[in-house]
Structures are given as structure tokens and as C-alpha cells.
Write a protein that holds these residues in place. Sequence first.
Motif, PDB file in Angstrom:
ATOM      1  N   ARG A 602       0.849  -1.191   0.000  1.00  0.00           N
ATOM      2  CA  ARG A 602       0.000   0.000   0.000  1.00  0.00           C
ATOM      3  C   ARG A 602       0.888   1.245   0.000  1.00  0.00           C
ATOM      4  NH1 ARG A 602      -5.483  -0.483   1.534  1.00  0.00           N
ATOM      5  NH2 ARG A 602      -6.082  -2.597   2.121  1.00  0.00           N
ATOM      6  N   LYS A 603       0.537   2.225  -0.847  1.00  0.00           N
ATOM      7  CA  LYS A 603       1.334   3.450  -0.918  1.00  0.00           C
ATOM      8  C   LYS A 603       0.433   4.620  -1.302  1.00  0.00           C
ATOM      9  CE  LYS A 603       5.230   5.607  -3.347  1.00  0.00           C
ATOM     10  NZ  LYS A 603       5.854   6.073  -2.091  1.00  0.00           N
ATOM     11  N   PRO A 604       0.444   5.706  -0.516  1.00  0.00           N
ATOM     12  CA  PRO A 604      -0.332   6.896  -0.885  1.00  0.00           C
ATOM     13  C   PRO A 604       0.247   7.554  -2.128  1.00  0.00           C
ATOM     14  CG  PRO A 604       1.026   7.322   1.056  1.00  0.00           C
ATOM     15  CD  PRO A 604       1.141   5.858   0.774  1.00  0.00           C
ATOM     16  N   LEU A 605      -0.635   8.067  -2.963  1.00  0.00           N
ATOM     17  CA  LEU A 605      -0.239   8.696  -4.220  1.00  0.00           C
ATOM     18  C   LEU A 605      -0.710  10.150  -4.239  1.00  0.00           C
ATOM     19  CD1 LEU A 605      -1.337   5.862  -6.694  1.00  0.00           C
ATOM     20  CD2 LEU A 605       0.975   6.280  -5.821  1.00  0.00           C
ATOM     21  N   PRO A 606      -0.077  10.976  -5.075  1.00  0.00           N
ATOM     22  CA  PRO A 606      -0.563  12.350  -5.240  1.00  0.00           C
ATOM     23  C   PRO A 606      -1.964  12.343  -5.861  1.00  0.00           C
ATOM     24  CG  PRO A 606       1.655  12.085  -6.129  1.00  0.00           C
ATOM     25  CD  PRO A 606       1.143  10.713  -5.855  1.00  0.00           C
ATOM     26  N   ALA A 607      -2.721  13.386  -5.596  1.00  0.00           N
ATOM     27  CA  ALA A 607      -4.060  13.505  -6.151  1.00  0.00           C
ATOM     28  C   ALA A 607      -4.008  13.523  -7.684  1.00  0.00           C
ATOM     29  CB  ALA A 607      -4.721  14.777  -5.635  1.00  0.00           C
ATOM     30  N   PHE A 608      -4.961  12.844  -8.309  1.00  0.00           N
ATOM     31  CA  PHE A 608      -5.065  12.855  -9.768  1.00  0.00           C
ATOM     32  C   PHE A 608      -6.474  12.456 -10.166  1.00  0.00           C
ATOM     33  CE2 PHE A 608      -4.082   8.494  -8.810  1.00  0.00           C
ATOM     34  CZ  PHE A 608      -4.733   7.742  -9.784  1.00  0.00           C
ATOM     35  N   LEU A 609      -6.918  12.888 -11.324  1.00  0.00           N
ATOM     36  CA  LEU A 609      -8.219  12.550 -11.903  1.00  0.00           C
ATOM     37  C   LEU A 609      -9.378  12.781 -10.922  1.00  0.00           C
ATOM     38  CD1 LEU A 609      -7.374   9.254 -13.850  1.00  0.00           C
ATOM     39  CD2 LEU A 609      -7.583  11.584 -14.749  1.00  0.00           C
ATOM     40  N   GLY A 610      -9.247  13.812 -10.111  1.00  0.00           N
ATOM     41  CA  GLY A 610     -10.313  14.136  -9.171  1.00  0.00           C
ATOM     42  C   GLY A 610     -10.302  13.315  -7.901  1.00  0.00           C
ATOM     43  N   LEU A 611      -9.332  12.423  -7.748  1.00  0.00           N
ATOM     44  CA  LEU A 611      -9.201  11.621  -6.529  1.00  0.00           C
ATOM     45  C   LEU A 611      -8.356  12.406  -5.538  1.00  0.00           C
ATOM     46  CD1 LEU A 611      -8.525   8.114  -8.128  1.00  0.00           C
ATOM     47  CD2 LEU A 611     -10.713   9.131  -7.484  1.00  0.00           C
ATOM     48  N   SER A 612      -8.953  12.739  -4.396  1.00  0.00           N
ATOM     49  CA  SER A 612      -8.286  13.640  -3.462  1.00  0.00           C
ATOM     50  C   SER A 612      -7.189  12.963  -2.651  1.00  0.00           C
ATOM     51  CB  SER A 612      -9.316  14.246  -2.505  1.00  0.00           C
ATOM     52  OG  SER A 612      -9.988  13.220  -1.786  1.00  0.00           O
ATOM     53  N   ALA A 613      -7.343  11.683  -2.330  1.00  0.00           N
ATOM     54  CA  ALA A 613      -6.347  10.991  -1.501  1.00  0.00           C
ATOM     55  C   ALA A 613      -6.187   9.548  -1.971  1.00  0.00           C
ATOM     56  CB  ALA A 613      -6.758  11.029  -0.030  1.00  0.00           C
ATOM     57  N   PRO A 614      -5.715   9.350  -3.190  1.00  0.00           N
ATOM     58  CA  PRO A 614      -5.607   7.976  -3.711  1.00  0.00           C
ATOM     59  C   PRO A 614      -4.521   7.172  -3.008  1.00  0.00           C
ATOM     60  CG  PRO A 614      -4.586   9.516  -5.223  1.00  0.00           C
ATOM     61  CD  PRO A 614      -5.244  10.349  -4.158  1.00  0.00           C
ATOM     62  N   VAL A 615      -4.771   5.878  -2.886  1.00  0.00           N
ATOM     63  CA  VAL A 615      -3.814   4.948  -2.293  1.00  0.00           C
ATOM     64  C   VAL A 615      -3.672   3.753  -3.228  1.00  0.00           C
ATOM     65  CG1 VAL A 615      -3.282   3.451  -0.328  1.00  0.00           C
ATOM     66  CG2 VAL A 615      -4.417   5.642   0.051  1.00  0.00           C
TER      67      VAL A 615
END
Length: 699
Positions: A602-615
Motif C-alpha cells: 500500500r502506498k499513498p499517491l498524489p491527487a489525480f483525476l479528481g481523486l483527493s487521496a488515492p492509495v
Amino acid sequence: MRFPPPNPLTLGALALSMAFPLHAQSDPSTAATLAPVVVHARGADEAPKDLPYSVDVVDGITLQERRLLNVEQVLRATPGVNVNSSGGANVSTIYIRGVGALYPMSMDDSSVALNVDGSPLSTRQIAIGTLDTDQIEILKGPQGTLFGGMGEAGAINLTTRRPTREWEGYARAEVGQDRQFLTEAAVGGPLTDKLAGRFAIRSAGSDHWIENDRTGGPLSKPRDLAFRGSLLWDLTSRTSALVSAERHRLRHYGEQLVLMPYSKPASVDMDPGLFQDSRKTIERYTLQLDHRFDGSRLTATSAYTDTYNIAPVVYDGKLQSALGRGSREFWNVDEAKERVFTQDLRLSSLPQSDVFWAAGVSYSTSRRSYDTPRNTYGDASAKFRDFDTDRYGVYGEMTYPLTRRLKLTTGLRQSWDRKTYNARYHGGGMVQTDSRKLDDSFTTGRIGLSYALTQQATLYATYARGYNPGGFNDYAAQPDDSKPYKAAKTDSFEVGFKTDSADGQYGLNGAVYLNRVRNNHLLSYDSATYVVSALNADTESRGAELQAVWRPGDGLAFTAGVSFIDAQIKTAVHGIGDGDVQAGNRVPDVSRWNGTLGVTYRKPLPAFLGLSAPVLHARVDYQYVGKRAADPQNHFDLDSYHKLDARLGIANGRAEYYVWGSNLLDEQYDLYGYFAPPSVAYGAPARGRTLGVGVSYTF
């Protein structure tokens, strides 16, 4: 690549996941931390390290992520467990550590107990789905104290999710190749101050992976539909009642008898309508009353199950030709019914007590039939067989601390079985009748010592006695075939260790064992005449297991398991239609080596495509299964295989979108194999590589 057409339930679940905002935060470090494992192996909440035998636990999250959709798939993914299944919904054999019937005599002939929320099911029901399951426990080694004659090799405990005091639930939908689809949802919460409820439903299906030469398409289109409802009522501050009802329906399944070597894709040559009316239903109703005294707990569990299965057993045109019987398929229709009522009354210690103890009485009554009402040529040779079984048991088990570090576990059960058999055999324009009775009483149990080296490390040694009662042959075609078969008796020895770190970062468990079985059950079958009879042979298995988990942090976790089993037939058996069994032959379907390796990340990712806190959530699971003998005669071996599954998802708040891949190496491995003299082999291959997408939402 064949994807299914839009399914209304699938589209509904997709819409549900989109309808909620995707802004709730998810802490990936928290998601990767596993809560302490609790098992219910002895009817109480205990840590696995407190039990003097091996227990494998698969939680509900793992079931979902690995797409283990029924109990059979869970067992096949467990080291030390082997399954023989012909792909249908009603025929299977389970071996735990090499212990199991060489060929089961009947639906009642099982070396493994299967329990759902404390109520027993025949292991012929391992096609039952994992709908809204909390966890599945595989208990290895004889479990005769609590489960009597059904736990000779071990037990499977499936625990469903109970109603909660807060509203919560989930929905998920998947589509994939071979027109696979799955839609599942559950919701539960408080209905009044004292009443909570939960409801779950699943719909799934696909095209069959075996093709029919006559149509150029799939053999059939299997479909599963399951639902469960439960109510939890707090009668008083100390008394509660849990009521549940569920129904599973499986359609268009059937046994596969495919000529070896398989083509790719595997295919048969038969009437395309033969599986159209195949169906299986499993209905289960339970009432569990629980009352807490000051120093103990009383639990009364009443359960009623009603199962029905009808399906053809088809020798297709290619197999018939290889057997020298012409090119027309031959089929029998098998029809099985079973109604079982069970009652268990147990008084036990409270959780966290210094001394664990449980004592109880149980009763079950079964009324079942296994009929062959017709075949290719009509109903002139129909067989109708009725079986009644009454079981009584008295049991008790205790774990007592002899010193601060040394504990003694001892358990004992006395069981009584009464079985009756009534049959009508049609043939040659005549009807023969047959009636028999069988009474049996037996004692099972275990004794074990465990020693705590530290708070996190335990050594244990256990001796257990298992028993698989005698009975009557389901497949008898004349009175001589229905002579009672003998009971099997098992002596099992196990020595092992269990360790886990205080912070849950790592764990390591290991065991060595020896199992000796007298009068193991062996169904003799003559493929030329279709005549069956009941025989017995002694077997022995010895082996070792090692399991490990490591969570180094940063969202990374590893699990691994390896099993070695040397299982042999110790006595020769002659007079079998398809060949004698020699002493020293390997026990069929039991692989010497079996191993698994799983990696999650599991790894948090930068926001993209309107996803505020993607993992990012990735999972890879690998399994190796070594070669194993196809039958007791050891005519040939089923090949070893490697299975690789993967899942890659993006979670954001309560929603997750993912892709999945099953059997990525596209191995055409065997579900079973059989040999018909002089040189014909047949079996059934598992599904090959498939890919798909899915979405899930929790609330």
C-alpha cells in the motif's frame, strides 16, 4: 477476450459506488496494520498460539482480494490441504495432511468437518460461497472432541459477519473474461434499541472454460445466487438470540469427465442440453441462544439444513470412443437430497479465563437419498437409495495451567451412531429391495502440552484420536454392493511451535506430524461394468509445515507457507475392477510439496483525476503444487503446477477501483484424474488465465 453484456445488478453496484463522494480520508498505514487474529476453533474467542495444534486463518478481506469465491477455492489455496473435485457442485474429497478417504463411499463419508456458524454441513457442500464471510479457519489434525466422527483429519469453520450496532455495509462488482461477472452487497445495523439485522446477497456467473465441440461454445453457463439474512436480539443484558436464514443456488454445473491429454482449450463432445437442468440448492436456518452467567456461558445452537442436487454424469463421445464403446455419449442422472437437524448445548468458560473449559451434548438426525432415476436408455435400471442417520454425542475439553508456563489440554467425546439403509434396484424388468442397519459407538479426543518459552513463543505436543464411522455405499446397484464398510480410525501425533512479535511485525509457526489410519475407506469401481464395492486399506502420512508473516513497514507485507507430506498406502488391496492397489503406493491427490507466497503493498499517491487521496493497493499471490498420484493404483501422476494471481487497485476514501488477474501463467492444471484400463485417462482441467476489472465501496 469475452466480457459479459451489461448486467443490471452489476450496473447498480457501479452506480452505487459512483453516487457517494470520494473525499473521505484513508490512512494507508492503518489499512496495512492487521488486528490481532482471533479464532473460534473451540467455540470461544482465542488466540491461535493458545491452541496446541495448527490453525490456518483466512479473513474476509483476504477472501475478497484473492477472489476466493467458495470454500473449495480456499482449501485449494491452503498448504497441507488437497482437494479432488470433478468440477461439479456435489462431488469432492478433502485431504488434510494426507488423511482422507481414498475414495469416499458416500456423501456421509467425510474425514473433515465443515461448520458454518457452528452448524454442520456435509463436505460435499464445499461449493458453498463465501458470501459476507468474516473468516474461515482450517483446523489441522483430528478434531474429534467437538466434531466427533466428522473430524478425523481436521475441520473447517466458516464464520459469517454478524449484525452490528452501527450501520455499515459494502458493495462490489466485477466483470472479466469468459463472461465472468460478480455482484455482491451487504448492509447491517440497528433496527431497534435491542434488535440489529444484516442482509447480504451475491450473484455470479461465467461461461464454462471447457468447450463443447458440437456447438463451438462453452459447455454450459454456470450461475450462482446466494443471500443471507440475520437478526441479533438482545433479550436481556446477559441473553441474546441470533437467527439466520440463507439460501445458495447453483445452476448448470456438472461433473466433467474429459479425455486426457486435453486440447487447449479443453473440449468435450456431448449433447449441449445435458447440463441445462443441473442445479443445486443449499438452505440453512439457525437459532443460537447465548446466556452469560457470572462464571460461565451457555450456548444452545439449533440448525436445519436442506440440500438438493441433480446433475448428469456424462461420458462424452470422445471418452466413449477411447473406451471402445462407440461414439455416442452415455450419461446417468444423479439426484441427491438431504435434510439435517442438529442441536448442540454447550456450557463453557468465559473469554480470558485462566482455565478454558467446555462441556456439552449434541444430537443430529439426517434423512437423505442418493438416487439414479434414469440414464441414456431410460429408467429401466433406476436405483433409489434412502439413508437415515441419528448421532448422539457427549463431550468436554479443558486447558489447565500446570505451572506459569506449562498448560495441559485434554478433551474427550463419546459418540453413538445409528444408520439405516433402504433401497430399490430396478433391472431386467424386476425390482430388488434391500434393508440394512448399523449401530456404532466410539471415543475420540486429544491430549496435549504447551509450554510458553516467552509471551510470544510457544512449544506444543499433541496426540489425537480420530474416527470416520462406517456406513453404506451411495453407489450400490445391487444388494451385494451395499454391505456396510468399516470405520476408519486415526492416531495422530504433532509437535510444533508458534511465535509472533509483540508489535505484530512478524510471526513464524511450524509443525511436524505423523498420522496412522486403519481401515481407510476405498471405493472400488470397475469402469467397464460400472460396478462399485466398499473396501478398506491402512494408510500413513508424515510431514512438516512452516508458515511465516513479515510486515517490515511502509505498507509492505509478506506471507509464506510450505508443506511437505509423505502419504502412503500401507496394505495391498486386491479384486478392484480397475486394478489392484499395492502396499507402498502413494495416497492419491496428495502432493508431497505445496507452497504459497503472498506480497501486499500500500502506498499513498498524489491527487489525480479528481481523486483527493488515492492509495495504491497491490497484491500478488503465488502457489506451487507438486505432482500427485491420480488414483490409489498409482496408474499415473497429475502434473505439478504454478499458479499466479494478482490484483492492482486505487483506493480513495471508501471506494476502490481495481484490475485482477487469475492464473496468469495460464497453467492447465488438473482438478482430478482417473485411469480406465487398459490405457485411458481422464480428468478435468481448471480454468485458465482470465483478467477482469472491479469496483468496491464500503460504508
